[in-house]
Motif scaffolding. Structure first.
Motif, short mmCIF file in Angstrom:
data_model
loop_
_atom_site.label_atom_id
_atom_site.label_comp_id
_atom_site.label_asym_id
_atom_site.label_seq_id
_atom_site.Cartn_x
_atom_site.Cartn_y
_atom_site.Cartn_z
N SER A 1 0.82 -1.21 0.00
CA SER A 1 0.00 0.00 0.00
C SER A 1 0.86 1.26 0.00
CB SER A 1 -0.94 0.01 1.22
OG SER A 1 -1.85 -1.07 1.15
N SER A 2 2.04 1.19 0.60
CA SER A 2 2.93 2.35 0.62
C SER A 2 3.40 2.70 -0.78
CB SER A 2 4.14 2.09 1.52
OG SER A 2 3.73 1.89 2.87
N ILE A 3 3.63 1.69 -1.61
CA ILE A 3 4.02 1.93 -3.01
C ILE A 3 2.92 2.70 -3.73
CG2 ILE A 3 4.48 0.81 -5.23
CD1 ILE A 3 5.92 -1.42 -3.66
N MET A 4 1.67 2.32 -3.47
CA MET A 4 0.55 3.00 -4.11
C MET A 4 0.39 4.42 -3.57
SD MET A 4 -0.48 0.94 -6.37
CE MET A 4 1.26 0.52 -6.52
N ASN A 5 0.66 4.62 -2.28
CA ASN A 5 0.60 5.98 -1.71
C ASN A 5 1.62 6.90 -2.37
OD1 ASN A 5 -1.47 5.52 0.12
ND2 ASN A 5 -0.10 4.90 1.78
N VAL A 6 2.81 6.35 -2.66
CA VAL A 6 3.84 7.14 -3.34
C VAL A 6 3.43 7.39 -4.79
CG1 VAL A 6 6.23 7.12 -4.17
CG2 VAL A 6 5.71 6.39 -1.82
N LEU A 7 2.87 6.37 -5.45
CA LEU A 7 2.45 6.52 -6.84
C LEU A 7 1.39 7.60 -6.99
CD1 LEU A 7 2.51 5.52 -9.80
CD2 LEU A 7 0.77 3.82 -9.15
N PHE A 8 0.45 7.63 -6.07
CA PHE A 8 -0.63 8.63 -6.11
C PHE A 8 -0.18 9.99 -5.56
CE2 PHE A 8 -3.51 5.25 -7.07
CZ PHE A 8 -4.63 5.85 -7.62
N ARG A 9 1.05 10.06 -5.08
CA ARG A 9 1.60 11.26 -4.45
C ARG A 9 0.81 11.70 -3.22
NH1 ARG A 9 3.67 16.38 -7.25
NH2 ARG A 9 4.52 16.52 -5.14
N PHE A 10 0.22 10.72 -2.53
CA PHE A 10 -0.28 11.03 -1.19
C PHE A 10 0.91 11.32 -0.28
CE2 PHE A 10 -4.01 8.07 -2.27
CZ PHE A 10 -4.76 9.13 -2.75
N TYR A 11 2.02 10.69 -0.60
CA TYR A 11 3.31 10.94 0.07
C TYR A 11 4.38 10.99 -1.01
CZ TYR A 11 0.90 9.27 4.31
OH TYR A 11 0.03 9.10 5.35
N ASP A 12 5.42 11.78 -0.76
CA ASP A 12 6.57 11.81 -1.66
C ASP A 12 7.73 11.07 -1.01
OD1 ASP A 12 5.53 13.22 -3.85
OD2 ASP A 12 5.79 15.13 -2.81
N PRO A 13 8.50 10.31 -1.81
CA PRO A 13 9.62 9.55 -1.23
C PRO A 13 10.74 10.49 -0.77
CG PRO A 13 9.68 9.43 -3.62
CD PRO A 13 8.40 10.13 -3.26
#
Length: 665
Positions: A465-477
């Motif tokens: 799910s964290s990968i998807m959060n980064v993909l959607f830019r809910f979070y930036d790496p």
């Protein structure tokens, strides 16, 4: 910037309306404060004025016939008439006496055996006096009656005018308050769209709702009641002080002692009340959060028979709230009316001492009446201001909480648009953590080609799910890059990216409305035919036709009246009609029964066509056709390949697959 300055800035957004209301208020106050002056004039000029000099004259409109002659008050004697001998009328108690020679007005009066005596501090004055009957007294008052009626009519007209302007200032001040709060709530709600998703991870929904509703409501009271009271009371006090100084400068100076006392009290009250109000608002937010949590989870609470424990936890919060409220109540009870009562009596004692000591000099009855009336009126706005101090502090505490939310770092919602991407997704050396020092994605690199289906598998906490959060830019790496069609996602606004991305969650979220409005949520301008086509493609045509209103069936909050399968079908149709270039299926079929899953398998295949699809799945049988499977563990890729390649590798994936197949058999 301080809370007070920010509240003032919001007030300035309606400064035109507020200034107009204050203008109307000033006129209303000026009109209302004419009352004691009119009363003073009636008393001194027309009631006590009977003791002013009278002269024997020829008959005229203002003359009074008595004992064979006509007498006219000096102020009414026409210029063309010759004045005769001066006479006087004096009052002792309720009795009036006619004197053929004038005596001083100041001193102690007495009447005995036809002689009226006035004893001043330095001399005794005497003159023959004749008692007047009630009818004779009324005759001497008759020239004043029309003037008194005229003054009373004028006062009645002023009262009507004042009430009109009072209504206007009240209406426009409250209108301004409603408009200010409308803007503030819009700004707060807009801020919720700007703050990152991580903010909501750490804030209970009830607390956020409390800030938007309860706290802004408290601020509304500030503009509508507190500031309205402060404005009107301040203008009223200012007007009264002007009137007091016009009446008597020396007496008015005594009342000035009230101002520093009020200022000191205001500062002390704020010092003690500010902390209590902040704690009360915080506890109120905790109660809202607890209520929201209990309402949302009532099914689980009852299923595990935890009603008593939840009630005990809620009672603890309620008791803490009550404790701080009681402290504030004691503080308010010690002040408000008690303070104004004490101050009012102190002022009156000072005035009586000043007047009775003779220091104030000669004061007419009208001036004394008007002065006492104004002092009484002075404490009405003073009392109103003091009674609003509690609400002022509550509003300041609420405003602080609202502005804390508005100060949360966020990004503006952008109107930027980009062409529909082909769907190539590249992660290069991505590292991401929710908490510093605890990475959940470690040096992750992979590529998804346009139109590919990429499956993410792994145990709970592996980073799917964290990968998807980064993909959607809910979070930036924190490190590495994420690219779509070779463009770094950080260079494009999140809204522009998400316009071409869709997601289907394990527990789909539905909004209040209809089935049709929920399907068209991501594309509000979709036609009825497009909505029905999307339903047909995901296999929901027969499911929703059973409803009485079809796709116009009402949906309650979260779709609680629908089955999990029906909700998921709506979610699939919603994603399809948005036509995303990149689609994420987050365990989309794990919560539905086998029959429904078979029903939507065709829809799933339709949904995946011509778009890059990421599938997060625990049931490995659903991803056998994936173009690429990433096996994750603690944020790292252990294995990747197709289903067949991973089985042949006989690694973690093969072991997981055999385990599930064994369980299935």
């Amino acid at each position: 910037m301080s809370t007070e300055k920010r509240l003032a800035r919001y007030a300035l957004t309606s400064k035109g309306t507020i200034l107009f209301a204050l203008f109307m208020l000033s006129i209303a106050v000026a009109a209302e404060l004419t009352g004691p002056f009119i009363a003073k004039t009636i008393i001194d000029r027309h009631i006590s004025g009977i003791e002013q000099p009278w002269y024997e004259t020829e008959p005229n409109d203002q003359a009074v016939y008595y004992d064979g002659a006509y007498y006219t008050r000096e102020v009414y004697v026409p210029e063309h008439l010759e004045k005769g001998s001066e006479v006087q009328i004096l009052q002792i108690g309720t009795s009036f006496y006619f004197l053929n020679q004038p005596l001083p007005l100041d001193g102690e009066r007495s009447f005995d055996d036809g002689v009226l005596t006035i004893d001043t501090s330095n001399q005794v004055h005497q003159a023959a006096a004749i008692p007047l009957s009630a009818a004779e007294v009324l005759d001497f008052y008759s020239p004043e009656i029309q003037s008194i009626i005229n003054w009373l009519a004028l006062y009645l007209g002023i009262v009507v005018v004042a009430s009109f302007f009072r209504y206007g200032q009240n209406f426009y001040l409250k209108k301004a308050a409603h408009r200010i709060i409308q803007r503030m709530r819009v700004d707060v709600f807009a801020q919720l769209s700007r703050v990152p998703v991580r903010f909501f991870d750490h804030q209970p929904a009830g607390k956020i709702v409390a800030r938007i509703t309860n706290d802004t409501e408290a601020v509304r009271e500030l503009y509508m009641t507190v500031l309205a009271t402060f404005f009107s009371s301040s203008i009223y006090i200012f007007g009264i002080y002007i009137a007091l100084f016009l009446l008597d400068v020396r007496l008015a100076a005594i009342t000035l002692i009230l101002l520093p006392i009020l200022f000191v009290w205001f500062k002390l009250y704020r010092k003690f009340a500010a902390g209590l109000n902040r704690k009360i608002r915080a506890k109120n937010a905790d109660i809202n959060a607890s209520m929201n949590e209990n309402v949302q989870g009532m099914g689980i609470i009852q299923a595990f028979a935890q009603e008593k424990s939840q009630e005990a936890a809620f009672n603890k919060l309620n008791e803490e709230h009550y404790h701080f409220q009681s402290k504030l109540l004691r503080l308010n009870s010690l002040t408000s009316h008690n303070l104004t009562f004490v101050l009012k009596n102190l002022v009156f004692v000072a005035l009586i001492w000043w007047i009775s000591g003779g220091t104030a000099g000669l004061i007419t009855l009208g001036v004394l009446y008007a002065f006492v009336d104004y002092v009484n009126r002075l404490f009405e706005p003073v009392n109103q201001i003091i009674n609003q101090l509690a609400n002022l502090e509550q509003a300041r505490a609420a405003g602080t909480r609202v502005f804390e939310l508005m100060d949360e770092a966020g990004t503006e919602v952008s109107d930027e648009e980009i062409p529909r991407p082909r769907g190539e997704v590249t992660f290069t050396n991505v590292q991401f953590s929710y908490k510093e020092g605890e990475p959940v994605i470690k040096d992750l690199s992979f590529q998804a080609k346009p139109g590919d289906t990429v499956a993410l598998v792994g145990h709970t906490g592996s980073g799917k799910s964290s990968i998807m959060n980064v993909l959607f830019r809910f979070y930036d790496p924190q490190e590495g890059t994420t690219k779509i069609d070779g463009i770094d996602t950080k260079t494009v606004s999140p809204q522009a990216l998400r316009a071409h991305m869709g997601i289907v969650l394990q527990e789909p979220y539905l909004f209040s409305g209809t089935i049709a409005s929920n399907i068209a949520y991501g594309r509000p301008l979709a036609t009825r035919e497009e909505i029905e086509e999307a339903i047909r493609l995901v296999g929901g045509e027969n499911v929703f036709s059973k409803f009485k209103k079809g796709i116009d069936e009402e949906v309650t909050e979260k779709g609680s009246t629908l089955s999990s399968g029906q909700r998921q079908l709506i979610s699939f149709a919603r994603a399809l009609i948005a036509n995303p270039a990149i689609l994420v299926l987050d365990e989309a079929t794990s919560s539905i029964d086998t029959e429904t899953e078979l029903l939507i398998q065709q829809g799933l295949e339709t949904l995946k066509q011509n778009r890059t699809t990421f599938v997060i799945a625990h049931r490995l049988s659903t991803i056998r056709d994936a173009d690429q499977i990433l096996v994750l563990d603690k944020g790292e890729i252990l294995e990747k390949g197709t289903h067949e390649q991973l089985l042949q590798a006989d690694g973690t994936y093969a072991q997981m697959y055999r385990l599930q197949q064994g369980q299935a058999s």
